[in-house]
Write a protein that holds these residues in place. Sequence first.
Motif, short mmCIF file in Angstrom:
data_model
loop_
_atom_site.label_atom_id
_atom_site.label_comp_id
_atom_site.label_asym_id
_atom_site.label_seq_id
_atom_site.Cartn_x
_atom_site.Cartn_y
_atom_site.Cartn_z
N GLU A 152 0.81 -1.22 0.00
CA GLU A 152 0.00 0.00 0.00
C GLU A 152 0.85 1.27 0.00
O GLU A 152 0.34 2.35 -0.30
N LEU A 153 2.12 1.14 0.35
CA LEU A 153 2.99 2.31 0.32
C LEU A 153 3.07 2.87 -1.10
O LEU A 153 3.09 2.12 -2.06
N SER A 154 3.13 4.17 -1.22
CA SER A 154 3.31 4.77 -2.54
C SER A 154 4.68 4.41 -3.07
O SER A 154 5.57 4.02 -2.32
N GLU A 155 4.88 4.57 -4.36
CA GLU A 155 6.10 4.10 -5.03
C GLU A 155 7.38 4.53 -4.33
O GLU A 155 8.26 3.72 -4.05
N LYS A 156 7.50 5.83 -4.07
CA LYS A 156 8.79 6.34 -3.60
C LYS A 156 9.16 5.80 -2.22
O LYS A 156 10.35 5.68 -1.92
N TYR A 157 8.15 5.48 -1.41
CA TYR A 157 8.44 4.91 -0.11
C TYR A 157 8.65 3.39 -0.20
O TYR A 157 9.51 2.83 0.47
N ARG A 158 7.83 2.74 -1.01
CA ARG A 158 7.92 1.28 -1.11
C ARG A 158 9.26 0.83 -1.67
O ARG A 158 9.86 -0.12 -1.18
N VAL A 159 9.74 1.50 -2.71
CA VAL A 159 11.00 1.10 -3.33
C VAL A 159 12.16 1.25 -2.36
O VAL A 159 13.02 0.37 -2.25
N VAL A 160 12.18 2.35 -1.62
CA VAL A 160 13.25 2.55 -0.63
C VAL A 160 13.17 1.49 0.46
O VAL A 160 14.20 0.92 0.87
N PHE A 161 11.96 1.20 0.92
CA PHE A 161 11.79 0.19 1.96
C PHE A 161 12.24 -1.19 1.48
O PHE A 161 12.93 -1.92 2.21
N VAL A 162 11.88 -1.55 0.26
CA VAL A 162 12.25 -2.86 -0.29
C VAL A 162 13.77 -2.97 -0.42
O VAL A 162 14.36 -3.97 0.00
N LEU A 163 14.39 -1.96 -0.99
CA LEU A 163 15.84 -2.02 -1.19
C LEU A 163 16.58 -2.06 0.15
O LEU A 163 17.56 -2.81 0.31
N SER A 164 16.12 -1.28 1.12
CA SER A 164 16.82 -1.18 2.40
C SER A 164 16.49 -2.32 3.35
O SER A 164 17.39 -2.98 3.87
N ASP A 165 15.20 -2.55 3.59
CA ASP A 165 14.81 -3.51 4.63
C ASP A 165 14.53 -4.91 4.11
O ASP A 165 14.57 -5.86 4.87
N VAL A 166 14.23 -5.04 2.83
CA VAL A 166 14.00 -6.38 2.26
C VAL A 166 15.27 -6.92 1.61
O VAL A 166 15.70 -8.04 1.88
N GLU A 167 15.90 -6.08 0.78
CA GLU A 167 17.13 -6.51 0.10
C GLU A 167 18.37 -6.31 0.95
O GLU A 167 19.42 -6.88 0.66
N GLY A 168 18.27 -5.51 2.01
CA GLY A 168 19.39 -5.34 2.91
C GLY A 168 20.50 -4.44 2.42
O GLY A 168 21.64 -4.52 2.89
N LEU A 169 20.20 -3.56 1.46
CA LEU A 169 21.22 -2.65 0.95
C LEU A 169 21.44 -1.51 1.93
O LEU A 169 20.55 -1.13 2.69
N SER A 170 22.64 -0.95 1.91
CA SER A 170 22.94 0.19 2.77
C SER A 170 22.25 1.44 2.22
O SER A 170 21.80 1.47 1.08
N ASN A 171 22.18 2.48 3.07
CA ASN A 171 21.59 3.74 2.61
C ASN A 171 22.36 4.31 1.43
O ASN A 171 21.78 4.88 0.51
N GLU A 172 23.68 4.14 1.46
CA GLU A 172 24.52 4.65 0.39
C GLU A 172 24.22 3.92 -0.93
O GLU A 172 24.12 4.54 -2.00
N GLU A 173 24.10 2.59 -0.86
CA GLU A 173 23.81 1.81 -2.06
C GLU A 173 22.43 2.16 -2.61
O GLU A 173 22.26 2.31 -3.83
N THR A 174 21.46 2.27 -1.72
CA THR A 174 20.11 2.60 -2.14
C THR A 174 20.08 3.98 -2.79
O THR A 174 19.39 4.20 -3.79
N ALA A 175 20.83 4.91 -2.21
CA ALA A 175 20.88 6.26 -2.77
C ALA A 175 21.44 6.26 -4.18
O ALA A 175 20.93 6.96 -5.07
N LYS A 176 22.50 5.48 -4.41
CA LYS A 176 23.10 5.41 -5.74
C LYS A 176 22.13 4.81 -6.75
O LYS A 176 22.03 5.27 -7.89
N ILE A 177 21.43 3.76 -6.34
CA ILE A 177 20.50 3.09 -7.24
C ILE A 177 19.36 4.01 -7.65
O ILE A 177 18.96 4.05 -8.82
N LEU A 178 18.85 4.79 -6.69
CA LEU A 178 17.69 5.63 -6.97
C LEU A 178 18.07 7.05 -7.38
O LEU A 178 17.19 7.85 -7.74
N GLY A 179 19.37 7.37 -7.34
CA GLY A 179 19.78 8.72 -7.72
C GLY A 179 19.34 9.78 -6.72
O GLY A 179 19.02 10.91 -7.10
#
Length: 210
Positions: A152-179
Amino acid sequence: MSESKKESCMSAERWKEDEALLESLRKGTPGAVDELLRLYQGKIFNLAMSILKNQSDAEEAAQDVFMTVIRKADTFHGNSAFYSWMYRICVNTCLMRLRGKRRNETVSIEEFMPVFTDQGMHASPMDDWSKEVERDALNEELGRMIRKYTEELSEKYRVVFVLSDVEGLSNEETAKILGLTVPAIKSRLHRARLYLREQLSRYLREGKAG
């Protein structure tokens, strides 16, 4: 060897393996595509599934990702890790699909954000559901509700949550992926977690009332 040194060695080894794989893809070496799929097919599908929440859509998106990676291998210049580049392609592919369908069931996160007083205190008490969640960690129904609220999360929140808390990527990695900047990632992740916390609190309260 310390944990940080181990992680550094593993990262360097992974980077080296990815560089060799990338070079094989560029040269069209027999077996290169099979190796790419062996290493990343499961990860890319799981990421696509986490975002799209539909198996057939996730399968099609994953196929598109690998076709893009193979076709554009020559354009990757190593400015980031190879897997980060693949994840970025996957996220963009999935977002394009979501925006094409424009799902109506996504809700505004603002409705569920906590309200603070002028003194910075919660205007209403926040439920401490952490212990209950721990007790019910293996509860299938609770797991289903967590997945539902994540969707139910909107796109911009869901993608960050998935990359960080589901995929386990660091904030730095997530930031690079999403620009995005690291502070922006932290902010979106914090708000996504607060939303899920509030929704789960409501769910648990209703369960107790029932």
